[in-house]
Write an enzyme that holds these catalytic residues in place. Structure first.
Site, short mmCIF file in Angstrom:
data_model
loop_
_atom_site.label_atom_id
_atom_site.label_comp_id
_atom_site.label_asym_id
_atom_site.label_seq_id
_atom_site.Cartn_x
_atom_site.Cartn_y
_atom_site.Cartn_z
N CYS A 89 42.59 36.88 25.31
CA CYS A 89 43.67 37.49 25.67
C CYS A 89 44.62 36.20 24.76
CB CYS A 89 44.62 37.61 26.70
SG CYS A 89 46.41 37.25 27.35
N ASN A 317 74.27 35.33 28.46
CA ASN A 317 73.82 34.53 29.27
C ASN A 317 74.74 33.64 29.85
OD1 ASN A 317 71.31 34.22 30.57
ND2 ASN A 317 70.76 32.57 29.13
N ASP A 360 78.70 39.90 11.87
CA ASP A 360 77.58 39.10 10.96
C ASP A 360 77.68 37.33 10.94
OD1 ASP A 360 75.98 38.37 9.52
OD2 ASP A 360 76.50 39.29 8.04
N CYS A 406 64.65 27.63 20.54
CA CYS A 406 63.73 28.01 21.28
C CYS A 406 62.94 27.61 19.62
CB CYS A 406 64.10 29.60 21.39
SG CYS A 406 64.29 30.98 19.61
#
EC number: 2.1.1.190
Length: 450
Positions: A89, A317, A360, A406
């Site tokens: 996987c 969030n 934008d 991230c």
């Protein structure tokens, strides 16, 4: 003119040879690094302080890649992967390393990238935000593959760097109730007459129940719908269908939206919740997301009537909890559908000091009439980072900037921009959002010094 034969660097003789190498470190993608004939060799699956037998798979001018054949001398950090599908996987790539070792590596990699590409060596290293190492994912998308010869539909994840689907019976990082649904769902989908027309299956564990989103390429007949409805009732799960236009339809009941708590418990007066449409982005690790939101609130320290700008705000969030703390919050998001849902969430939480805009984020939003003075800034961009946004944000000069990342590479690049503009890195911390994988997330706090 005479021409002489020159061996290609990737000759079959060179690539078929087996080598014994000593691994000295991991790269930022979790592959072991060794040296051979003056070249760096990247070896997925190998760990530092190991002696390994490998076979070269690719030769370049300055580096090579190799396949791990055998671990001759294992590292003290090596562990047996818990998942039976680990080696086929493509979902996890560090299950062979202890959880503490993974986190130590990620933290070191984060510091190395920030020092090397941003020159950001100051600031306080905050304790990493960590949680459960297994069954932490509250959301996952499983791929389907229909075999025209056997008429069988496989359900699983993509193999690493491949479009092939690896059928799975369980997932050790997926929430246990969702993992337990994989085999029953695979059996159910193979009973449907439209199984050749099914797309991916998304499983979601929310605070208001479990959800499944089935992608379809043509309408299902009544018999198939009845089977799905019976399955939903038996397994206490909400099932909805997503068609080619991206529209959602509940099976056997009205469409129910998943809900996550961001702050507190839903029974508490200070609770904040977020509902979302399947298909919209939400953080998959609920435990870490709550800790991440709490840390952002602590670092920004929002005060009543301060104006805080939340860029790449998604469905709220961070915006929703910031507004709950009394700040005037402006949330800006580039995806119109998410802005619509963010406004729904603000209303559901009775937050009136919060305004969402679709825009934008690479354009100069400082010219918008609604922008005005900004006291503090929160950034939570995608992997590409916020470089374009930082070009116009220099006009705003917020006192504090919290950057949630991230991708440490884009964080380092953007940090260099902030440092050049008079900001100082005050806090930096790892966010271990994805245990058992090489993925690194981080949060950084910058304060204006001049």
């Amino acid at each position: 003119m005479a021409q002489f034969f020159k061996a290609k660097p990737n000759s079959s003789k060179q690539l078929s040879a087996k080598l014994s190498l000593s691994v000295n470190q991991l790269d930022h993608l979790g592959a072991g690094i060794a040296q051979h004939q003056g070249k760096v060799v990247f070896i997925p699956g190998a760990l530092p302080d190991e002696t390994v037998t490998v076979q070269l798979t690719e030769q370049k001018k300055n580096y090579a890649r190799a396949k791990l054949i055998k671990v001759d001398t294992p590292s003290s950090e090596r562990v047996e992967p818990e998942c039976p599908h680990y080696h086929t996987c493509g979902g996890c790539d560090l299950q062979h390393m202890s959880l503490s070792g993974q986190r130590e590596h990620k933290e070191a990699a984060l510091l190395d990238i920030m020092a090397k590409f941003a020159g950001a060596e100051g600031g306080t290293l905050s304790p990493a935000l960590t949680g459960e190492g297994w069954h932490y994912r509250r959301r996952a998308r499983l791929a389907t593959l229909f075999d025209k010869n056997t008429k069988h539909l496989s359900l699983g994840f993509r193999a690493a760097s491949s479009s092939n689907v690896v059928p799975i019976s369980q997932c050790q990082v997926l929430a246990k109730p969702l993992s337990d649904l994989i085999v029953p769902f695979a059996k159910l989908l193979n009973q449907l007459s439209a199984k050749a027309s099914l797309g991916h299956l998304e499983l979601i564990a929310a605070d208001n129940g479990h959800f499944a989103v089935l992608r379809i390429t043509k309408a299902l007949n009544d018999k198939d719908l009845a089977k799905l409805s019976a399955f939903a009732e038996q397994h206490l799960i909400h099932i909805c269908l997503q068609d080619n236009e991206g529209q959602f339809q509940g099976v056997g009941a009205e469409l129910v939206l998943p809900v996550y708590q961001l702050l507190g418990d839903k029974a508490e007066s200070d609770a904040v919740s977020l509902s979302f449409t399947p298909g919209n982005f939400v953080q998959v690790n609920g435990q870490i997301n709550k800790a991440m939101v709490a840390q952002a609130l602590d670092w920004l320290a929002p005060a009543p009537d301060e104006r805080i700008l939340d860029l790449f705000c998604g469905m709220g969030n961070f915006s929703l909890p910031l507004a709950k703390m009394g700040a005037d919050v402006i949330g800006v998001e580039g995806v119109a559908e998410m802005v619509t849902q963010a406004r729904v969430n603000a209303k559901a939480n009775n937050l009136d000091k919060l305004t969402f805009y679709h825009g934008d984020l690479s354009a100069d939003l400082s010219l918008e009439p609604w922008m005005g003075k900004i006291d503090k800034l929160l950034l939570d961009p995608a992997r590409a980072g916020a470089f374009e946004s930082l070009q116009w944000l220099k006009k705003m000069k917020p006192r504090k900037v919290v950057y949630v990342s991230c991708n440490p590479a884009s964080l380092a690049r953007d940090s260099a921009v902030l440092l050049e503009r008079g900001y100082r890195l005050q806090q930096l911390g790892l966010i271990d959002m994805f245990p058992q994988t090489h993925h690194i997330e981080a949060m950084a706090l910058f304060e204006l010094t001049k």
